[in-house]
Design an enzyme around this catalytic site. Structure first.
Site, PDB file in Angstrom:
ATOM      1  N   ASP A 298      -2.599   8.155  -0.772  1.00 43.38           N
ATOM      2  CA  ASP A 298      -3.923   7.572  -0.904  1.00 43.38           C
ATOM      3  C   ASP A 298      -3.917   6.764  -2.217  1.00 43.38           C
ATOM      4  OD1 ASP A 298      -6.547   6.840  -0.609  1.00 43.38           O
ATOM      5  OD2 ASP A 298      -7.239   8.835  -0.046  1.00 43.38           O
TER       6      ASP A 298
HETATM    7  C1  NOJ Z   1      -9.185   5.774  -0.750  1.00 38.89           C
HETATM    8  C2  NOJ Z   1      -9.592   6.489   0.494  1.00 38.89           C
HETATM    9  O1  NOJ Z   1      -9.566   7.885   0.285  1.00 38.89           O
HETATM   10  C3  NOJ Z   1      -8.741   6.154   1.697  1.00 38.89           C
HETATM   11  O2  NOJ Z   1      -9.322   6.724   2.834  1.00 38.89           O
HETATM   12  C4  NOJ Z   1      -8.597   4.670   1.825  1.00 38.89           C
HETATM   13  O3  NOJ Z   1      -7.837   4.355   2.963  1.00 38.89           O
HETATM   14  C5  NOJ Z   1      -7.950   4.105   0.579  1.00 38.89           C
HETATM   15  N1  NOJ Z   1      -8.784   4.410  -0.580  1.00 38.89           N
HETATM   16  C6  NOJ Z   1      -7.742   2.597   0.652  1.00 38.89           C
HETATM   17  O4  NOJ Z   1      -8.952   1.963   0.583  1.00 38.89           O
END
Ligand code: NOJ
Length: 769
Positions: A298
């Site tokens: 993430d």
């Molecule tokens: C953080 C989020 O937790 C995740 O779900 C997302 O895909 C990424 N950022 C990218 O935006």
């Protein structure tokens, strides 16, 4: 040969909706590159790569176009220069085809090996055309519409040059305080697995590389929905029993459906941050499940191993993540990616260079399978056509209609009677806010638009019915700012004199035949970084609701949001949960309110009474005092306001004559349960028939009820249908803490079929030695 095949693929991707159906003749003509061929080509390329070039493939950066996010500088890395130096393998957050082509051109013309970039983005429930939020689609209990909706999303994403979506979000959650419940399928692993499978199919079509489709990336592996106190990002402690039986199954289903990617979660799972959790990323994912795709962290998930206390510095963070099974680090470009420090780690002998090969190979394979070496660029002119395909909006409307859940309908207030209806008062700031109707994870740069509920009602009834509108109340301001508001400016609700507006709203209620109040949470109160410690309606919406009901006039409430709002003692005549219904939300809600569409959705979570009941599941274990199961609190009942699986219709259904085709069976054998479902009402409608089981005894205590099967069917008034569900050995198995394995116990099983988790039509069978 290869070139023309991929040229054809690109041309087909512009055909948009035609791609929805993977068996259209044109789609069939395009053979997908086999994983074996992709691997051979990746191996060939890998053999030519330097250490630096390999490491570059493990780097993914956001391109925020220079915007400041969360006060952090996102321009610490010159992205174009980094691409030219082969220090980047993938980008995210760029959706402008021109910018995608610009970055791609640098990669394929300025670097030694001309390896194209892989572009990813959060296409969660649409790019331009927005479907209802995922929790809403889950409430349709209709995997087919979930698949169609994500196929639309994929067509639009691919058209602008994206290759991969960070979806579906398949996190189970029992806790609606957590703001991200809106992105998943709710509390149940069987419904969750069905929705995961359907979404992967929608995104990926007939397989990785299918024209007009993108790689699916189920997330967040795993347990994110169980964060302590429902607080986003906080730690998670889950037993293997909970993980195996509840939280992992939707991921397994997504992988079995062919998902090409997995995103690891942020938080620590049982003390080990998910991005460096070898048990998760290697033992379960690769060794047990045989996952062949690539794993991405993430955002800043690898960088964050340092603040999480799992690494002393960024180099150790990268080494630990890689050794756990991470392939690609997603990072905000405020500084160089931690993955770049792997070069030094190899040079100093802290890491064997061969440890990089498998991750690089997996990423190259994805690029080969997506056809990027043959067709790195996208055609911006064709993109516009796909984005505005009217067929996409038709799917969005249908999805919104099928997602809605009718929670109350006293005296058959709905559908509204068009013959006698002369005037409607529409109230609430959400009623007139297209942006809020879209829900979270929708970005203005992609040009999404929504029909608001007020607009939908006016378009439907405007000529014949007088429709007056008042916002009635204003919004409270957020105490703790979200960095998300930097990326996605919240909808502005006009300044009003709330006292005067409240009074005006009540005048309209008194003067109108019926009132439609649209209540809930604005777009930015749900999603990431949007946890709440209570479930009441924000602002003075509850006061307005109570005052409107007190007039004695009929009140219909349309709820917008994904939380089980606590309406206290307020009992409006009708209550329709519309979730965030997306681009065609207003059209769909208007159709539902007048009966041109009939609500048939069911709750994908237990509608708890208040935040104090969270976390909650209908599938709890019986205690030593089963009779008192509903009286654990000193001050209130345990039971939710509405149970998991609940939803009404404009017609009614009855279940009868439930039978198992055998009374006893041996472990491993199947049993078929049949029953008669009758539409006992006066109009056609959909019912979601659900089958629950309870294993009476065994090596472990098993939940009081567990959903095992469901089917959404349409029945004409008076129609009866004999239906059946077959339970296989897998449906009767569970993962046991005693044996640390999947087992099937001998036991009597109770079975219930019905329209919600409190169904009472029952039978039983016994598994014997
Ligand atoms: C953080 C989020 O937790 C995740 O779900 C997302 O895909 C990424 N950022 C990218 O935006």
């Amino acid at each position: 040969m290869r070139t023309s095949r991929f040229a054809l693929a690109l041309a087909l991707s512009a055909a948009g909706f035609a791609m929805l159906n993977p068996v259209t003749p044109s789609a069939k003509e395009v053979p997908l590159m086999t994983p074996e061929e992709a691997r051979t080509r990746a191996d060939g390329l890998l053999a030519r790569m330097t250490l630096e070039e390999k490491v570059g493939q493990l780097v993914q950066y956001f391109d925020f176009g220079g915007a400041t996010v969360a006060g952090a500088d996102t321009t610490g890395v010159d992205l174009d220069a980094a691409v030219a130096k082969s220090e980047v393998g993938s980008m995210l957050f760029v959706t402008d085809p021109a910018r995608i082509n610009q970055l791609q051109r640098v990669a394929v013309t300025k670097t030694r090996l001309k390896i194209p970039l892989l572009f990813g983005f959060d296409v969660i429930h649409g790019l331009r055309t927005i479907m209802p939020v995922p929790i809403g689609v889950a409430a349709s209990w209709d995997p087919d519409i979930a698949e169609k909706g994500q196929a639309v999303a994929a067509a639009e994403a691919r058209a602008v040059g994206l290759h991969w979506t960070f979806a579906p979000m398949v996190d189970i959650t029992l806790d609606p305080r957590w703001g991200r419940m809106v992105e998943g399928a709710g509390e149940d692993p069987v419904l969750g697995a069905a929705m995961a499978t359907a979404q992967v199919r929608g995104f990926q079509g007939s397989g990785i590389g299918a024209p007009g489709h993108v790689i699916a990336g189920p997330k967040h592996f795993v347990g994110y929905g169980a964060s302590l106190g429902g607080r986003d990002y906080d730690e998670v402690d889950l037993s293997e029993n909970q993980l195996r039986n509840t939280y992992l199954p939707p991921f397994k289903a997504a992988i079995d459906a062919g998902a090409g990617n997995i995103m690891s979660a942020y938080m620590g799972l049982n003390g080990v941050p998910a991005a460096a959790n070898r048990w998760l990323l290697t033992d379960v994912l690769r060794k047990e499940w045989g996952f062949k795709g690539f794993v991405v962290s993430d955002a800043n998930g690898v960088n964050s191993l340092e603040p999480q206390g799992m690494a002393a510095d960024q180099k150790q963070a990268a080494v630990r993540a890689l050794q756990a099974g991470m392939d690609l680090a997603m990072s905000v470009p405020s500084g160089p990616s931690p993955m770049l420090s792997l070069i030094e780690a190899v040079r100093k002998g802290e890491l064997d260079e061969h440890a990089l090969d498998e991750p690089v190979r997996r990423l190259l394979e994805a690029k080969f399978r997506m056809g990027l070496f043959e067709n790195p660029y996208v055609d911006p002119a064709k993109a516009a056509k796909v984005l505005d395909d009217p067929e996409h909006r038709r799917v969005a409307r249908l999805a919104a209609e099928r997602s809605a859940v009718l929670l109350a309908n006293a005296g058959g207030l709905l559908p509204l009677d068009r013959k006698t209806l002369k005037s409607i008062a529409v109230l609430g700031p959400l009623a007139d806010s297209g942006q809020d109707t879209l829900g979270p994870w929708v970005f203005p740069a992609n040009g999404p638009k929504a029909v608001s509920i007020l607009e939908g009602l006016r378009a439907k009834l405007g000529k014949a019915v007088k429709i007056d509108y008042a916002t009635g109340v204003t919004w409270p301001t957020r105490k703790n700012r979200s960095f998300f508001d930097d990326i996605n400016k919240p909808a502005s609700h006009p300044e009003i004199d709330e006292k005067a507006e409240f009074a005006k709203a009540l005048e309209l209620v008194r003067a109108s035949d019926v009132t439609v109040m649209v209540l809930g949470e604005p777009q930015n109160m749900e999603g990431e970084a949007a946890s709440r410690s209570d479930l009441s309606l924000p602002g003075r919406q509850q006061n307005l609701l109570e005052a409107a009901i007190a007039t004695g006039k009929p009140v219909v409430v349309v709820l917008m949001g994904a939380r089980p709002f606590n309406l206290a003692e307020a009992r409006p005549g009708a209550l329709l949960e519309a979730w965030y219904p997306g681009s065609e939300g207003g059209t769909a809600v208007a159709n539902l309110l007048v009966g041109d569409a009939v609500p048939g959705g069911k709750l994908p979570f237990s509608w708890i009474r208040s935040a104090a009941q969270a976390p909650y599941t209908y599938a709890y274990l019986p205690s030593h005092q089963p009779a008192g199961a509903n009286s654990r609190y000193w001050n209130e009942d345990n039971l939710p306001t509405w149970p998991f699986g609940f939803g009404l219709s404009y017609t009614s259904f009855a279940y009868s004559d439930v039978k198992a085709d055998r009374v006893t069976l041996k472990p491993g054998e199947a049993v078929t349960v049949s029953f008669t479902l009758t539409n006992t009402g006066k109009r056609e409608g959909d019912e979601v028939a659900q089958l629950y089981i309870h294993q009476r005894t065994g090596t472990s205590s098993r939940p009081v009820r567990q959903l095992k099967k469901f089917a959404r069917v349409m029945l004409q008034p008076g129609e009866s249908r004999r239906m059946q569900f077959t339970l296989n050995a897998d449906d009767l198995r569970y993962w046991s803490e005693v044996t640390k394995s999947w087992i099937q116990d001998v036991s009597t099983f109770d079975v219930w079929v019905g329209g919600n988790s409190q169904a009472d039509a029952t039978t039983r069978f016994t598994v014997v030695e």
